[in-house]
Design a protein around this motif. Structure first.
Motif, mmCIF file in Angstrom:
data_model
loop_
_atom_site.group_PDB
_atom_site.id
_atom_site.type_symbol
_atom_site.label_atom_id
_atom_site.label_comp_id
_atom_site.label_asym_id
_atom_site.label_seq_id
_atom_site.Cartn_x
_atom_site.Cartn_y
_atom_site.Cartn_z
ATOM 1 N N GLU A 1 -18.076 2.132 -8.641
ATOM 2 C CA GLU A 1 -18.311 3.487 -8.134
ATOM 3 C C GLU A 1 -17.789 3.584 -6.704
ATOM 4 O O GLU A 1 -17.724 2.595 -5.985
ATOM 5 C CB GLU A 1 -19.812 3.792 -8.059
ATOM 6 N N VAL A 2 -17.493 4.819 -6.321
ATOM 7 C CA VAL A 2 -17.129 5.085 -4.938
ATOM 8 C C VAL A 2 -17.730 6.439 -4.570
ATOM 9 O O VAL A 2 -17.847 7.319 -5.431
ATOM 10 C CB VAL A 2 -15.595 5.009 -4.728
ATOM 11 N N HIS A 3 -18.129 6.594 -3.311
ATOM 12 C CA HIS A 3 -18.888 7.767 -2.894
ATOM 13 C C HIS A 3 -18.134 8.606 -1.862
ATOM 14 O O HIS A 3 -17.151 8.163 -1.261
ATOM 15 C CB HIS A 3 -20.245 7.328 -2.353
ATOM 16 N N GLU A 4 -18.639 9.803 -1.677
ATOM 17 C CA GLU A 4 -18.031 10.774 -0.756
ATOM 18 C C GLU A 4 -17.721 10.160 0.600
ATOM 19 O O GLU A 4 -18.538 9.443 1.183
ATOM 20 C CB GLU A 4 -18.982 11.960 -0.576
ATOM 21 N N GLY A 5 -16.509 10.449 1.079
ATOM 22 C CA GLY A 5 -16.088 10.020 2.401
ATOM 23 C C GLY A 5 -15.516 8.612 2.463
ATOM 24 O O GLY A 5 -14.948 8.224 3.486
ATOM 25 N N ALA A 6 -15.666 7.848 1.380
ATOM 26 C CA ALA A 6 -15.182 6.463 1.400
ATOM 27 C C ALA A 6 -13.668 6.415 1.573
ATOM 28 O O ALA A 6 -12.936 7.213 0.989
ATOM 29 C CB ALA A 6 -15.584 5.746 0.113
ATOM 30 N N ALA A 7 -13.210 5.469 2.378
ATOM 31 C CA ALA A 7 -11.773 5.244 2.563
ATOM 32 C C ALA A 7 -11.222 4.528 1.337
ATOM 33 O O ALA A 7 -11.838 3.604 0.806
ATOM 34 C CB ALA A 7 -11.531 4.406 3.807
ATOM 35 N N LEU A 8 -10.055 4.974 0.884
ATOM 36 C CA LEU A 8 -9.397 4.414 -0.300
ATOM 37 C C LEU A 8 -7.952 4.070 0.039
ATOM 38 O O LEU A 8 -7.308 4.778 0.809
ATOM 39 C CB LEU A 8 -9.385 5.434 -1.445
ATOM 40 N N SER A 9 -7.460 3.012 -0.582
ATOM 41 C CA SER A 9 -6.041 2.658 -0.521
ATOM 42 C C SER A 9 -5.581 2.372 -1.940
ATOM 43 O O SER A 9 -6.365 1.920 -2.768
ATOM 44 C CB SER A 9 -5.811 1.404 0.330
ATOM 45 N N VAL A 10 -4.307 2.621 -2.188
ATOM 46 C CA VAL A 10 -3.730 2.279 -3.490
ATOM 47 C C VAL A 10 -2.595 1.297 -3.246
ATOM 48 O O VAL A 10 -1.662 1.581 -2.498
ATOM 49 C CB VAL A 10 -3.217 3.521 -4.245
ATOM 50 N N ARG A 11 -2.728 0.140 -3.901
ATOM 51 C CA ARG A 11 -1.724 -0.920 -3.805
ATOM 52 C C ARG A 11 -0.863 -0.910 -5.064
ATOM 53 O O ARG A 11 -1.370 -0.771 -6.173
ATOM 54 C CB ARG A 11 -2.402 -2.271 -3.636
ATOM 55 N N ILE B 1 0.862 -1.185 0.000
ATOM 56 C CA ILE B 1 0.000 0.000 0.000
ATOM 57 C C ILE B 1 0.902 1.240 0.000
ATOM 58 O O ILE B 1 1.748 1.390 0.874
ATOM 59 C CB ILE B 1 -0.942 0.020 1.224
ATOM 60 N N VAL B 2 0.717 2.099 -1.002
ATOM 61 C CA VAL B 2 1.532 3.313 -1.088
ATOM 62 C C VAL B 2 0.756 4.570 -0.713
ATOM 63 O O VAL B 2 1.363 5.618 -0.479
ATOM 64 C CB VAL B 2 2.158 3.501 -2.497
ATOM 65 N N LEU B 3 -0.580 4.468 -0.647
ATOM 66 C CA LEU B 3 -1.386 5.659 -0.360
ATOM 67 C C LEU B 3 -2.685 5.256 0.316
ATOM 68 O O LEU B 3 -3.326 4.287 -0.096
ATOM 69 C CB LEU B 3 -1.694 6.402 -1.671
ATOM 70 N N ASP B 4 -3.056 6.007 1.337
ATOM 71 C CA ASP B 4 -4.374 5.919 1.967
ATOM 72 C C ASP B 4 -4.985 7.305 1.905
ATOM 73 O O ASP B 4 -4.313 8.303 2.202
ATOM 74 C CB ASP B 4 -4.262 5.479 3.433
ATOM 75 N N THR B 5 -6.255 7.392 1.507
ATOM 76 C CA THR B 5 -6.941 8.674 1.394
ATOM 77 C C THR B 5 -8.439 8.444 1.534
ATOM 78 O O THR B 5 -8.883 7.334 1.804
ATOM 79 C CB THR B 5 -6.574 9.372 0.054
ATOM 80 N N ARG B 6 -9.211 9.502 1.366
ATOM 81 C CA ARG B 6 -10.681 9.437 1.391
ATOM 82 C C ARG B 6 -11.229 10.237 0.217
ATOM 83 O O ARG B 6 -10.583 11.175 -0.242
ATOM 84 C CB ARG B 6 -11.248 10.032 2.689
ATOM 85 N N VAL B 7 -12.421 9.895 -0.221
ATOM 86 C CA VAL B 7 -13.073 10.635 -1.297
ATOM 87 C C VAL B 7 -13.516 11.987 -0.741
ATOM 88 O O VAL B 7 -14.383 12.064 0.133
ATOM 89 C CB VAL B 7 -14.285 9.871 -1.866
ATOM 90 N N ALA B 8 -12.898 13.042 -1.247
ATOM 91 C CA ALA B 8 -13.219 14.408 -0.807
ATOM 92 C C ALA B 8 -14.553 14.853 -1.421
ATOM 93 O O ALA B 8 -14.897 14.438 -2.527
ATOM 94 C CB ALA B 8 -12.102 15.357 -1.239
ATOM 95 N N PRO B 9 -15.296 15.711 -0.722
ATOM 96 C CA PRO B 9 -16.586 16.173 -1.251
ATOM 97 C C PRO B 9 -16.473 16.788 -2.647
ATOM 98 O O PRO B 9 -17.339 16.569 -3.500
ATOM 99 C CB PRO B 9 -17.053 17.218 -0.230
ATOM 100 N N GLU B 10 -15.391 17.525 -2.899
ATOM 101 C CA GLU B 10 -15.235 18.185 -4.199
ATOM 102 C C GLU B 10 -14.903 17.204 -5.330
ATOM 103 O O GLU B 10 -14.898 17.577 -6.494
ATOM 104 C CB GLU B 10 -14.198 19.311 -4.132
ATOM 105 N N TRP B 11 -14.654 15.947 -4.998
ATOM 106 C CA TRP B 11 -14.373 14.931 -6.020
ATOM 107 C C TRP B 11 -15.650 14.281 -6.548
ATOM 108 O O TRP B 11 -15.608 13.517 -7.505
ATOM 109 C CB TRP B 11 -13.488 13.832 -5.450
ATOM 110 N N VAL B 12 -16.778 14.550 -5.896
ATOM 111 C CA VAL B 12 -18.046 13.911 -6.250
ATOM 112 C C VAL B 12 -18.742 14.720 -7.338
ATOM 113 O O VAL B 12 -18.844 15.942 -7.252
ATOM 114 C CB VAL B 12 -18.938 13.764 -5.001
#
Length: 151
Positions: free
Chosen positions: A65-75, A2-13
């Protein structure tokens, strides 16, 4: 890895209520930056070595699909490499490790003084050698795909 952990920001929706397609590319771009930090090419490393990575090519596949606030990781998986290039495969995952999107990329090492391709500096090369790899027969199913209509 895992190289990145983030969340879907409101402005990304977007107007469809899920993360806009361009924002998937943003997250994968942030993953490249996180990879650079892992390789010692943070701001200090880029200054010290006068070296950086450029993205030469990318292939992004949207899976869910992914929605606002969802936790994301990039492997990250390293598919291939040579003295100055990295063929990487990123998987964008949700909390349950469902694959939301993938991004296959070719990254090129660049000497910042000449702005020309150049071999990795020795410490960067050593860090590259520690990345998780897979041989071509073991690549993730979505790696190595090409765009085209199936006939």
């Amino acid at each position: 890895m895992i190289v990145l952990d983030t969340r879907v920001a409101p402005e990304w929706v977007d107007y469809n209520g899920h993360m806009n397609d361009a924002e998937y590319a943003r997250v994968f771009s942030q993953a490249v930056e996180a990879l650079m930090v892992t390789l010692g090419l943070d701001e200090a490393g880029r200054t010290r070595y006068r070296y950086t990575l450029y993205t030469l090519e990318t292939h992004l596949c949207y899976r869910r699909e992914v929605h606002e606030g969802a936790a994301l990781s990039v492997r990250l998986t390293l598919l291939d490499r040579d003295a100055k290039r990295l063929h990487v495969f990123f998987e964008l995952l949700d909390r349950e490790e469902n694959v939301l999107a993938t991004s296959e990329q070719m990254l090129m090492g660049i000497d910042q003084t000449s702005t020309r391709p150049a071999p990795f500096p020795s410490p960067v090369e050593a860090a590259v050698a520690t990345l998780p790899t897979r041989s071509q027969g073991e690549w993730p199913d979505l790696a190595g795909r090409r765009i085209g209509l199936r006939r």
